[in-house]
Enzyme design. Sequence first.
Site, mmCIF file in Angstrom:
data_model
loop_
_atom_site.group_PDB
_atom_site.id
_atom_site.type_symbol
_atom_site.label_atom_id
_atom_site.label_comp_id
_atom_site.label_asym_id
_atom_site.label_seq_id
_atom_site.Cartn_x
_atom_site.Cartn_y
_atom_site.Cartn_z
ATOM 1 N N HIS A 56 0.842 -1.193 0.000
ATOM 2 C CA HIS A 56 0.000 0.000 0.000
ATOM 3 C C HIS A 56 0.884 1.252 0.000
ATOM 4 C CE1 HIS A 56 -3.419 -2.383 1.878
ATOM 5 N NE2 HIS A 56 -2.382 -3.058 2.332
ATOM 6 N N TYR A 57 0.320 2.386 -0.412
ATOM 7 C CA TYR A 57 0.896 3.680 -0.025
ATOM 8 C C TYR A 57 -0.060 4.326 0.969
ATOM 9 C CZ TYR A 57 -2.018 5.740 -3.845
ATOM 10 O OH TYR A 57 -3.040 6.102 -4.691
ATOM 11 N N THR A 58 0.473 5.220 1.796
ATOM 12 C CA THR A 58 -0.338 5.795 2.879
ATOM 13 C C THR A 58 -1.142 7.010 2.440
ATOM 14 O OG1 THR A 58 1.485 7.221 3.613
ATOM 15 C CG2 THR A 58 1.322 5.009 4.609
ATOM 16 N N GLU A 125 2.565 -0.929 4.512
ATOM 17 C CA GLU A 125 2.273 0.445 4.096
ATOM 18 C C GLU A 125 3.585 1.187 3.879
ATOM 19 O OE1 GLU A 125 -0.509 2.218 3.593
ATOM 20 O OE2 GLU A 125 -2.168 1.098 4.516
ATOM 21 N N HIS A 172 -2.745 -3.298 -3.274
ATOM 22 C CA HIS A 172 -4.092 -3.086 -2.737
ATOM 23 C C HIS A 172 -5.088 -2.945 -3.887
ATOM 24 C CE1 HIS A 172 -6.660 -0.818 0.507
ATOM 25 N NE2 HIS A 172 -7.141 -2.007 0.207
ATOM 26 N N ASP A 182 -3.562 2.144 -4.760
ATOM 27 C CA ASP A 182 -2.228 1.970 -4.192
ATOM 28 C C ASP A 182 -1.693 0.550 -4.398
ATOM 29 O OD1 ASP A 182 -4.451 1.540 -2.336
ATOM 30 O OD2 ASP A 182 -2.987 1.105 -0.780
#
Length: 284
Positions: A56-58, A125, A172, A182
Site C-alpha cells: 500500500h501507499y499511505t 504500508e 491493494h 495503491d
Amino acid sequence: MKRIILLLSVLGLAGCVGHHVAEKQATNVIDHGDYAVDTSFPSQEQDERVRFLIFHYTAADDKESLRLLTHGSVSAHYLIPSNPGQFNGKPVVLQLVPENKRAWHAGVSGWAGRNNINDTSIGIEIVNDGFHESAAGRQWIPYHKEQIVLAARLARDIMARYQIKPQNVLAHSDIAPLRKTDPGPQFPWQAMAQQGIGAWPDAATVTKYLQGKHRWSAGNVAVIQQALAAYGYTIPQTGKMDPETQRVISAFQMHFRSSNITGVADMETEAIARALVEKYCTPT
C-alpha cells in the site's frame, strides 16, 4: 487360559502406549494454568494462515501515516517511513501489528476466489502521497530508493517464512480494484520481481500472445476478462467493456504495464494477462 493371555497382551500394549505418551509429555506438554496442552502429535494436514502479501501507499506524510495506522480506523503490520532510520547499519521498518494478528489494511477485497483478505495477509504500508492532481492531469509520486530497498528485504523475508507464492504478492488495487489505486504505477514491480519478489510475465511468452499484432491494437475483451479472472482478479465475464471491467484492467496495468494505465483492453494487456496465466496458473 487363552483369554488370560490375550488380556495380558492387551494390558501390556496399553502399558506401552501409556508409557510412550508419558515420555512425550515430559518435554511436549505446555501448562496453561487450569489445563495442559500436549503437542506431541502434530497433524501433517496443515499450512500457513498467511497466504498473501499486500503493498500500500499511505497517501499521507510520516506523522499523519503513523497516526492513522495506530489511532485511526485502519492498521497494517508494517510501515516503511519516507526516510527509514538505521540500526547497526540496517534500515528500520516500523512494526505496528504482530504478524500473528489481523491488521485492517485490505478492507472489502478478494483474490483468486478468497474474500476478506485481511484474514490471510500481511500488509505493508509505505509513506507516499500517492498522486497530486494538476492541470496536466494526475501526477504520481515516486518512491525513495531507500524505501524500496527496505520493502524488498522485508518482503523477501516474509515470503520465505510463509511460503507465499509470487502471484500472491499483490497491490491493494489488485484485491480492491474498484476503490483503490495503491501502491500505484510508480511502485517498481518488475524490479521487485527480478529480486524474487512477486510475479512478472516472461517477455518471450508475451511476444507469443501478441501474435505479431501492434501492442496498442484492440484486444479481445472476453479473453482479457477470462485471463484476469484465471489469474485471480474479480472481474465481470460479460465480454463487454463496462466501467467495472475498465477499472479492473487499469489496476492490472498499474501492476504489469505502468506506461499506460487507461484501462483500455489493448492487445498488450491481453498478451501479458495470458502470459501470467500460463506461467503461474497452469498445472505442471
